[in-house]
Design a protein around this motif. Structure first.
Motif, PDB file in Angstrom:
ATOM      1  N   LYS A   3       0.826  -1.208   0.000  1.00 53.52           N
ATOM      2  CA  LYS A   3       0.000   0.000   0.000  1.00 53.52           C
ATOM      3  C   LYS A   3       0.858   1.254   0.000  1.00 53.52           C
ATOM      4  CE  LYS A   3      -2.327  -1.689   3.540  1.00 53.52           C
ATOM      5  NZ  LYS A   3      -3.309  -1.846   4.665  1.00 53.52           N
ATOM      6  N   LYS A   6       2.144   2.092  -3.448  1.00 55.51           N
ATOM      7  CA  LYS A   6       1.105   2.657  -4.306  1.00 55.51           C
ATOM      8  C   LYS A   6       0.869   4.129  -3.958  1.00 55.51           C
ATOM      9  CE  LYS A   6      -2.169   2.874  -7.327  1.00 55.51           C
ATOM     10  NZ  LYS A   6      -1.821   2.938  -8.773  1.00 55.51           N
ATOM     11  N   ASP A  78      -7.917   0.251   5.274  1.00 54.60           N
ATOM     12  CA  ASP A  78      -8.232   1.025   4.080  1.00 54.60           C
ATOM     13  C   ASP A  78      -7.978   2.519   4.248  1.00 54.60           C
ATOM     14  OD1 ASP A  78     -10.251   1.661   5.826  1.00 54.60           O
ATOM     15  OD2 ASP A  78     -11.908   1.139   4.488  1.00 54.60           O
ATOM     16  N   GLU A 113      -9.138   3.967   0.767  1.00 59.44           N
ATOM     17  CA  GLU A 113      -9.338   3.036  -0.343  1.00 59.44           C
ATOM     18  C   GLU A 113     -10.831   2.958  -0.641  1.00 59.44           C
ATOM     19  OE1 GLU A 113      -7.581  -1.257  -1.800  1.00 59.44           O
ATOM     20  OE2 GLU A 113      -8.070  -0.982   0.320  1.00 59.44           O
ATOM     21  N   ASP A 115     -13.571   1.438  -3.332  1.00 58.16           N
ATOM     22  CA  ASP A 115     -13.807   0.486  -4.436  1.00 58.16           C
ATOM     23  C   ASP A 115     -12.497  -0.011  -5.045  1.00 58.16           C
ATOM     24  OD1 ASP A 115     -16.569   0.786  -4.138  1.00 58.16           O
ATOM     25  OD2 ASP A 115     -16.633   2.488  -5.506  1.00 58.16           O
ATOM     26  N   GLY A 116     -11.552  -0.321  -4.174  1.00 56.15           N
ATOM     27  CA  GLY A 116     -10.295  -0.897  -4.633  1.00 56.15           C
ATOM     28  C   GLY A 116      -9.263   0.116  -5.107  1.00 56.15           C
ATOM     29  N   GLU A 117      -9.588   1.403  -5.068  1.00 57.35           N
ATOM     30  CA  GLU A 117      -8.646   2.438  -5.500  1.00 57.35           C
ATOM     31  C   GLU A 117      -8.364   3.407  -4.365  1.00 57.35           C
ATOM     32  OE1 GLU A 117      -9.095   4.459  -9.205  1.00 57.35           O
ATOM     33  OE2 GLU A 117     -10.276   2.845 -10.072  1.00 57.35           O
ATOM     34  N   TRP A 118      -7.085   3.778  -4.229  1.00 59.75           N
ATOM     35  CA  TRP A 118      -6.711   4.740  -3.200  1.00 59.75           C
ATOM     36  C   TRP A 118      -6.965   6.159  -3.703  1.00 59.75           C
ATOM     37  CZ3 TRP A 118      -5.596   3.680   1.737  1.00 59.75           C
ATOM     38  CH2 TRP A 118      -5.274   2.352   2.054  1.00 59.75           C
ATOM     39  N   LYS A 119      -7.666   6.932  -2.882  1.00 61.64           N
ATOM     40  CA  LYS A 119      -7.986   8.322  -3.213  1.00 61.64           C
ATOM     41  C   LYS A 119      -7.499   9.243  -2.087  1.00 61.64           C
ATOM     42  CE  LYS A 119     -10.543   7.527  -6.970  1.00 61.64           C
ATOM     43  NZ  LYS A 119     -10.275   8.106  -8.314  1.00 61.64           N
TER      44      LYS A 119
END
Length: 320
Positions: A3, A6, A78, A113, A115-119
């Motif tokens: 993580k 990313k 998350d 995180e 829906d599977g994407e880091w914002k």
């Protein structure tokens, strides 16, 4: 991919968009309801308003460089909390003269995180120093040197630092990464006057050498020395390029350069030197692993301005 790795990529994409004067590219990185607090451009409650605010209001520049230092990221499930220092050179090179504006500051970013994407869900930014043609930064709130931080501080380390936001990191770090994070804990605590955090980076019997002389020989005296320094300056910024780390069992040595582009002594920024990286001091710090935690017990600080030629364009300038 871990993580933290990313998130390191996401933060570089964020900085690259700003470096390229294309804040619209941030749309994919930001949560819709991102909360942002910049000492320079104000506070915003959503991505759309932030992107509009980040549009460069000054003249068109043809020189732009952003270097990232002191990157720290801690994660828990998350959520993630990340900090970094960023040094910026921007300006106009007309072929004969460099008209420059430089500045540096600290970011603290929160991530979620979704829906599977880091914002990016929250951003805090404090401007620490500025140098050159400040008229280029049209519409920015710059520094008032009578105030702590030079402005109303956006970052409060006791609440916002990666260590305060996420006390227990859920990803395993190598010894090398732990040593680097410890160095940056030293800087973040010191620069944000969070001396409890700062103290966690070294032992109570720490010795600080300035050149060949002992400046302080205990944590108590070193902390009081730094408190005195903090009272003399509107803001501190100990941005450090990590040059090398040597590990031998439970002992280690960290080598680093202090990055202070606004304090060049007799050196000058111009067309001939703008591709040089300037430093103001060298660190050689000795660490020991105590109870599973790396801590410094000697800090060797050798002041003196020197430079390196930038051999490649990169944002993260650490050697390792």
């Amino acid at each position: 991919m871990r993580k933290r790795d990313k998130i390191k990529e996401i933060f570089e994409s964020f900085i690259t968009a700003l470096e390229d004067y294309e804040p619209e590219r941030l749309q994919d990185l930001l949560a819709d309801n991102v909360q942002s607090d910049f000492s320079t451009i104000g506070s915003y409650q959503n991505a759309e308003d932030l992107i509009k605010a980040l549009v460069w209001k000054g003249p068109k520049m043809n020189v732009s460089r952003q270097h990232i230092l002191n990157f720290v990221c801690r994660t828990n499930g998350d959520i993630a909390q990340q900090s970094a220092y960023v040094m910026v050179l921007t300006g106009i090179d007309d072929g004969k003269f460099l008209y420059s504006f430089e500045y540096g500051g600290k970011y603290v970013m929160s991530y979620t995180e979704i829906d599977g994407e880091w914002k990016i869900s929250a951003i805090k930014y404090d401007l620490d120093w500025e140098k050159g043609n400040t008229a280029f930064a049209k519409g920015w709130k710059l520094l008032d040197y009578k105030l702590y931080a030079g402005h109303r501080a956006m970052i409060c380390s006791e609440f916002d630092s990666p260590w305060a936001a996420i006390p227990e990191n859920d990803e395993e770090l190598t010894d090398e990464e732990q040593i680097i994070e410890n160095m940056f804990k030293y800087s973040f605590g010191l620069d944000n006057c969070d001396f409890s955090l700062h103290h966690q980076s070294y032992t109570d019997d720490v010795v600080f050498y300035a050149g060949d002389k002992v400046m302080e020989a205990s944590a108590r005296h070193l902390i009081n020395n730094f408190k005195n320094t903090a009272h003399k300056e509107h803001a501190l910024e100990h941005a450090i390029k990590i040059v090398d780390i040597e590990i031998n069992g439970d002992e280690a040595v960290l080598y680093g350069y202090r990055v202070e582009p606004h304090r060049l002594g007799s050196k000058n920024l111009n067309r001939d030197t703008m591709h040089q990286s300037f430093y103001s001091a060298k660190y050689k710090n000795l660490l020991r692993k105590i109870g599973g935690q790396w801590k410094m017990y000697e800090l060797h600080y050798q002041p003196g301005v020197f430079f390196e030629i930038d051999e490649e364009k990169k944002h993260y300038i650490d050697n390792i």
